[in-house]
Enzyme design. Structure first.
Site, PDB file in Angstrom:
ATOM      1  N   PRO A  62      -1.926  -6.106   4.056  1.00 38.40           N
ATOM      2  CA  PRO A  62      -1.092  -6.495   2.916  1.00 38.40           C
ATOM      3  C   PRO A  62       0.290  -7.029   3.265  1.00 38.40           C
ATOM      4  O   PRO A  62       0.950  -7.605   2.398  1.00 38.40           O
ATOM      5  CB  PRO A  62      -0.966  -5.185   2.129  1.00 38.40           C
ATOM      6  CG  PRO A  62      -1.074  -4.111   3.159  1.00 38.40           C
ATOM      7  CD  PRO A  62      -2.085  -4.639   4.137  1.00 38.40           C
ATOM      8  N   LEU A  63       0.741  -6.872   4.496  1.00 41.97           N
ATOM      9  CA  LEU A  63       2.108  -7.261   4.841  1.00 41.97           C
ATOM     10  C   LEU A  63       2.187  -8.568   5.632  1.00 41.97           C
ATOM     11  O   LEU A  63       3.276  -8.965   6.054  1.00 41.97           O
ATOM     12  CB  LEU A  63       2.777  -6.141   5.634  1.00 41.97           C
ATOM     13  CG  LEU A  63       2.852  -4.789   4.919  1.00 41.97           C
ATOM     14  CD1 LEU A  63       3.434  -3.725   5.850  1.00 41.97           C
ATOM     15  CD2 LEU A  63       3.674  -4.889   3.647  1.00 41.97           C
ATOM     16  N   TYR A 123     -13.026   1.829  13.726  1.00 42.64           N
ATOM     17  CA  TYR A 123     -11.610   1.789  14.066  1.00 42.64           C
ATOM     18  C   TYR A 123     -11.385   2.582  15.353  1.00 42.64           C
ATOM     19  O   TYR A 123     -11.082   3.772  15.336  1.00 42.64           O
ATOM     20  CB  TYR A 123     -10.760   2.351  12.925  1.00 42.64           C
ATOM     21  CG  TYR A 123     -10.702   1.451  11.706  1.00 42.64           C
ATOM     22  CD1 TYR A 123     -11.188   0.155  11.740  1.00 42.64           C
ATOM     23  CD2 TYR A 123     -10.162   1.915  10.508  1.00 42.64           C
ATOM     24  CE1 TYR A 123     -11.136  -0.658  10.618  1.00 42.64           C
ATOM     25  CE2 TYR A 123     -10.101   1.105   9.389  1.00 42.64           C
ATOM     26  CZ  TYR A 123     -10.593  -0.187   9.457  1.00 42.64           C
ATOM     27  OH  TYR A 123     -10.538  -0.996   8.345  1.00 42.64           O
ATOM     28  N   GLY A 179       2.729 -12.203   6.569  1.00 43.58           N
ATOM     29  CA  GLY A 179       3.383 -13.376   6.013  1.00 43.58           C
ATOM     30  C   GLY A 179       4.618 -13.094   5.181  1.00 43.58           C
ATOM     31  O   GLY A 179       5.015 -13.919   4.354  1.00 43.58           O
TER      32      GLY A 179
END
Length: 274
Positions: A208-209, A53, A211
């Protein structure tokens, strides 16, 4: 804050996905550390990171170093489980590489240990299967690291049901988590979630967010909360194995996300969502 378990460790049901703090478009260091501190102050006790990252070439471990710095000056650091990953790289041109050789994974783990400043990594995750390396060899390298005391618990990421089962055969009870993409726009891994629920493995959905639209927006308006909070609460309702790790680059955003742990959606509301 609701809590769930990863192996024998109790963690907040909402964690912090720290990747956005170090990749393209990242905030300055002060705001990044403030975001991590805001997460801890909101009750978050799980931070997800990886040695890959980072943004530019030569920055391996940027995110791990940032987390270590933030934790070093916060009183709640002792309660935090830092979950890092090895097996991917970023050359600096925006692309991602995959290297799952035992030698690479060993070197990656050693580097993470130094950057995080710990004797053993609480949760070490194999970032992605390498098509050029037998899965059993990559997972076997994680087992060796655990046997040597360099990692306490192990996880795998971006995997299929078959790979989960094979990894469990190799790692046994050391395997405690799976991290796959899971969001309103990505429901292809429902079979893997079901298997994790059956086996008692924690399931950490990345992205997870993605759409959020339609009914999520309508429910959020009705409840007077953000659509992101509704989405995270929806994920938590899917399985007791689910522990969401939304990314954030601002203190206010992670505070809102953490509040999803206390939002319980009714059966009627859940029936309206995917």
């Amino acid at each position: 804050m609701r809590y769930r378990t990863i192996g024998d460790i109790e963690v907040s049901a909402i964690g912090l996905g720290a990747m956005p703090l170090s990749i393209e478009g990242r905030p300055d260091r002060d705001r990044a550390i403030a975001t991590i501190h805001a997460a801890l102050d909101a009750g978050v006790t799980l931070i997800d990171t990886a040695d890959s990252y980072h943004w530019h070439a030569g920055e391996i471990g940027h995110n791990e170093e940032l987390i270590a710095e933030a934790l070093s000056v916060h009183s709640g650091a002792d309660a935090v489980l830092v979950a890092t990953k090895g097996g991917r790289g970023r050359p600096g041109d925006g692309s991602w590489t995959v290297t799952g050789t035992p030698a690479h994974l060993r070197n990656a783990c050693e580097g993470s240990l130094k950057r995080l400043g710990v004797d053993a990594i609480g949760l070490y995750q194999l970032h992605k299967p390498d098509e050029n390396v037998p899965w059993a060899e990559s997972v076997g390298a994680i087992k060796e690291l655990a046997d040597e005391g360099k990692i306490r618990l192990a996880g795998i990421s971006n995997v299929s049901r078959a790979q989960i089962l094979e990894a469990r055969d190799i790692l046994g009870e050391i395997l405690v988590s799976v991290q796959n993409e899971h969001a309103p726009a990505q429901l292809a891994h429902e079979p893997e979630l079901a298997l994790c629920t059956e086996l008692g493995l924690a399931y950490l959905p990345w992205g997870p967010l993605r759409g959020i639209d339609g009914e999520f927006l309508a429910v959020a308006e009705e409840l007077g909360v953000s659509p992101q909070r509704v989405c995270l609460a929806w994920l938590l309702a899917k399985s007791p194995s689910m522990i969401a790790i939304p990314g954030s680059t601002r203190p206010a955003t992670i505070r809102d996300s953490a509040a999803a742990a206390d939002l319980v959606l009714t059966a009627e509301t859940l029936a309206r969502l995917p």
